[in-house]
Design a protein around this motif. Structure first.
Motif, PDB file in Angstrom:
ATOM      1  N   THR A 171       0.866  -1.179   0.000  1.00 31.39           N
ATOM      2  CA  THR A 171       0.000   0.000   0.000  1.00 31.39           C
ATOM      3  C   THR A 171       0.900   1.224   0.000  1.00 31.39           C
ATOM      4  O   THR A 171       2.087   1.147   0.298  1.00 31.39           O
ATOM      5  CB  THR A 171      -0.921   0.064   1.248  1.00 31.39           C
ATOM      6  N   GLU A 172       0.318   2.349  -0.321  1.00 29.15           N
ATOM      7  CA  GLU A 172       1.064   3.606  -0.281  1.00 29.15           C
ATOM      8  C   GLU A 172       0.338   4.546   0.662  1.00 29.15           C
ATOM      9  O   GLU A 172      -0.795   4.925   0.375  1.00 29.15           O
ATOM     10  CB  GLU A 172       1.157   4.225  -1.684  1.00 29.15           C
ATOM     11  N   PRO A 173       0.921   4.924   1.809  1.00 29.70           N
ATOM     12  CA  PRO A 173       2.238   4.536   2.275  1.00 29.70           C
ATOM     13  C   PRO A 173       2.250   3.090   2.776  1.00 29.70           C
ATOM     14  O   PRO A 173       1.200   2.539   3.095  1.00 29.70           O
ATOM     15  CB  PRO A 173       2.532   5.519   3.414  1.00 29.70           C
ATOM     16  N   PRO A 174       3.449   2.486   2.859  1.00 29.56           N
ATOM     17  CA  PRO A 174       3.559   1.089   3.300  1.00 29.56           C
ATOM     18  C   PRO A 174       2.980   0.877   4.700  1.00 29.56           C
ATOM     19  O   PRO A 174       3.110   1.747   5.563  1.00 29.56           O
ATOM     20  CB  PRO A 174       5.069   0.830   3.299  1.00 29.56           C
ATOM     21  N   ALA A 175       2.339  -0.267   4.913  1.00 27.49           N
ATOM     22  CA  ALA A 175       1.766  -0.662   6.212  1.00 27.49           C
ATOM     23  C   ALA A 175       0.917   0.458   6.813  1.00 27.49           C
ATOM     24  O   ALA A 175       0.911   0.688   8.015  1.00 27.49           O
ATOM     25  CB  ALA A 175       2.862  -1.101   7.180  1.00 27.49           C
ATOM     26  N   PHE A 176       0.155   1.128   5.961  1.00 27.20           N
ATOM     27  CA  PHE A 176      -0.613   2.300   6.383  1.00 27.20           C
ATOM     28  C   PHE A 176      -1.474   2.033   7.612  1.00 27.20           C
ATOM     29  O   PHE A 176      -1.423   2.765   8.589  1.00 27.20           O
ATOM     30  CB  PHE A 176      -1.497   2.804   5.237  1.00 27.20           C
ATOM     31  N   ALA A 177      -2.308   0.991   7.564  1.00 26.27           N
ATOM     32  CA  ALA A 177      -3.272   0.761   8.642  1.00 26.27           C
ATOM     33  C   ALA A 177      -2.586   0.522   9.980  1.00 26.27           C
ATOM     34  O   ALA A 177      -2.985   1.082  10.998  1.00 26.27           O
ATOM     35  CB  ALA A 177      -4.196  -0.394   8.294  1.00 26.27           C
ATOM     36  N   THR A 178      -1.556  -0.300   9.992  1.00 26.71           N
ATOM     37  CA  THR A 178      -0.852  -0.572  11.244  1.00 26.71           C
ATOM     38  C   THR A 178      -0.208   0.695  11.786  1.00 26.71           C
ATOM     39  O   THR A 178      -0.298   0.995  12.985  1.00 26.71           O
ATOM     40  CB  THR A 178       0.214  -1.662  11.039  1.00 26.71           C
ATOM     41  N   ARG A 179       0.415   1.469  10.944  1.00 26.01           N
ATOM     42  CA  ARG A 179       1.063   2.712  11.382  1.00 26.01           C
ATOM     43  C   ARG A 179       0.029   3.735  11.851  1.00 26.01           C
ATOM     44  O   ARG A 179       0.231   4.423  12.857  1.00 26.01           O
ATOM     45  CB  ARG A 179       1.920   3.273  10.251  1.00 26.01           C
ATOM     46  N   TRP A 180      -1.092   3.815  11.174  1.00 36.44           N
ATOM     47  CA  TRP A 180      -2.172   4.733  11.542  1.00 36.44           C
ATOM     48  C   TRP A 180      -2.722   4.358  12.915  1.00 36.44           C
ATOM     49  O   TRP A 180      -2.880   5.210  13.790  1.00 36.44           O
ATOM     50  CB  TRP A 180      -3.238   4.667  10.463  1.00 36.44           C
ATOM     51  N   MET A 181      -3.015   3.062  13.103  1.00 37.95           N
ATOM     52  CA  MET A 181      -3.545   2.602  14.389  1.00 37.95           C
ATOM     53  C   MET A 181      -2.539   2.794  15.517  1.00 37.95           C
ATOM     54  O   MET A 181      -2.901   3.146  16.631  1.00 37.95           O
ATOM     55  CB  MET A 181      -3.959   1.131  14.307  1.00 37.95           C
ATOM     56  N   HIS A 182      -1.248   2.581  15.241  1.00 37.03           N
ATOM     57  CA  HIS A 182      -0.221   2.797  16.251  1.00 37.03           C
ATOM     58  C   HIS A 182      -0.231   4.265  16.698  1.00 37.03           C
ATOM     59  O   HIS A 182      -0.159   4.560  17.895  1.00 37.03           O
ATOM     60  CB  HIS A 182       1.152   2.408  15.699  1.00 37.03           C
ATOM     61  N   ASN A 183      -0.324   5.179  15.755  1.00 41.87           N
ATOM     62  CA  ASN A 183      -0.370   6.605  16.100  1.00 41.87           C
ATOM     63  C   ASN A 183      -1.598   6.938  16.927  1.00 41.87           C
ATOM     64  O   ASN A 183      -1.522   7.705  17.893  1.00 41.87           O
ATOM     65  CB  ASN A 183      -0.347   7.463  14.833  1.00 41.87           C
ATOM     66  N   ILE A 184      -2.739   6.373  16.575  1.00 39.76           N
ATOM     67  CA  ILE A 184      -3.965   6.641  17.323  1.00 39.76           C
ATOM     68  C   ILE A 184      -3.894   6.013  18.709  1.00 39.76           C
ATOM     69  O   ILE A 184      -4.307   6.623  19.698  1.00 39.76           O
ATOM     70  CB  ILE A 184      -5.189   6.134  16.540  1.00 39.76           C
ATOM     71  N   ALA A 185      -3.346   4.801  18.802  1.00 34.55           N
ATOM     72  CA  ALA A 185      -3.238   4.124  20.105  1.00 34.55           C
ATOM     73  C   ALA A 185      -2.401   4.943  21.077  1.00 34.55           C
ATOM     74  O   ALA A 185      -2.642   4.915  22.283  1.00 34.55           O
ATOM     75  CB  ALA A 185      -2.651   2.730  19.930  1.00 34.55           C
ATOM     76  N   LYS A 186      -1.434   5.679  20.569  1.00 32.38           N
ATOM     77  CA  LYS A 186      -0.619   6.522  21.441  1.00 32.38           C
ATOM     78  C   LYS A 186      -1.461   7.617  22.085  1.00 32.38           C
ATOM     79  O   LYS A 186      -1.113   8.123  23.140  1.00 32.38           O
ATOM     80  CB  LYS A 186       0.534   7.159  20.660  1.00 32.38           C
TER      81      LYS A 186
END
Length: 119
Positions: free
Chosen positions: A30-45
């Protein structure tokens, strides 16, 4: 869409028996790579960070392989190669749902501008 326009993300909203986000696998391009995981990590913070594993705004992140099932997540990923997320809200989630949707969909100013941690 016009020739100069490009689809960047697909969100599909439903309700079910629990709060869950169905996404592509990290190894799916995907563009950006691993978008969903990175997005969720940012929100979880920003919310529910004391859970293990961290859950973005209380939502379970559920990566699933792309399949032949006729879901919007599968269709948009196969046709456009964009991050495609099915956002399932639990039927009994209560008042937390509106706040969680705001955090997940809008996030902070950095997420609205399209920047994720690590970019």
């Amino acid at each position: 869409m016009g020739a100069s326009e490009k689809l960047r993300l697909m969100l599909d909203f439903h309700s079910t028996n629990r709060d869950v986000l169905y996404v592509q696998l990290d190894e799916d391009a995907t563009e950006p790579p691993a978008f969903a995981t990175r997005w969720m990590h940012n929100i979880a913070k920003r919310s529910y960070a004391n859970e293990d594993p961290p859950r973005a705004a209380g939502y379970e992140l559920a990566p699933r392989p792309t399949s032949d099932l006729g879901t919007s997540k599968n269709y948009f990923y196969r046709e456009y190669g964009v991050p495609s997320i099915t956002f399932e809200t639990g039927d009994n989630s209560g008042s937390r749902v509106a706040e969680a949707k705001d955090v997940v969909v809008c996030g902070s100013d950095d997420r609205r501008a399209g920047r994720l941690d690590g970019d």
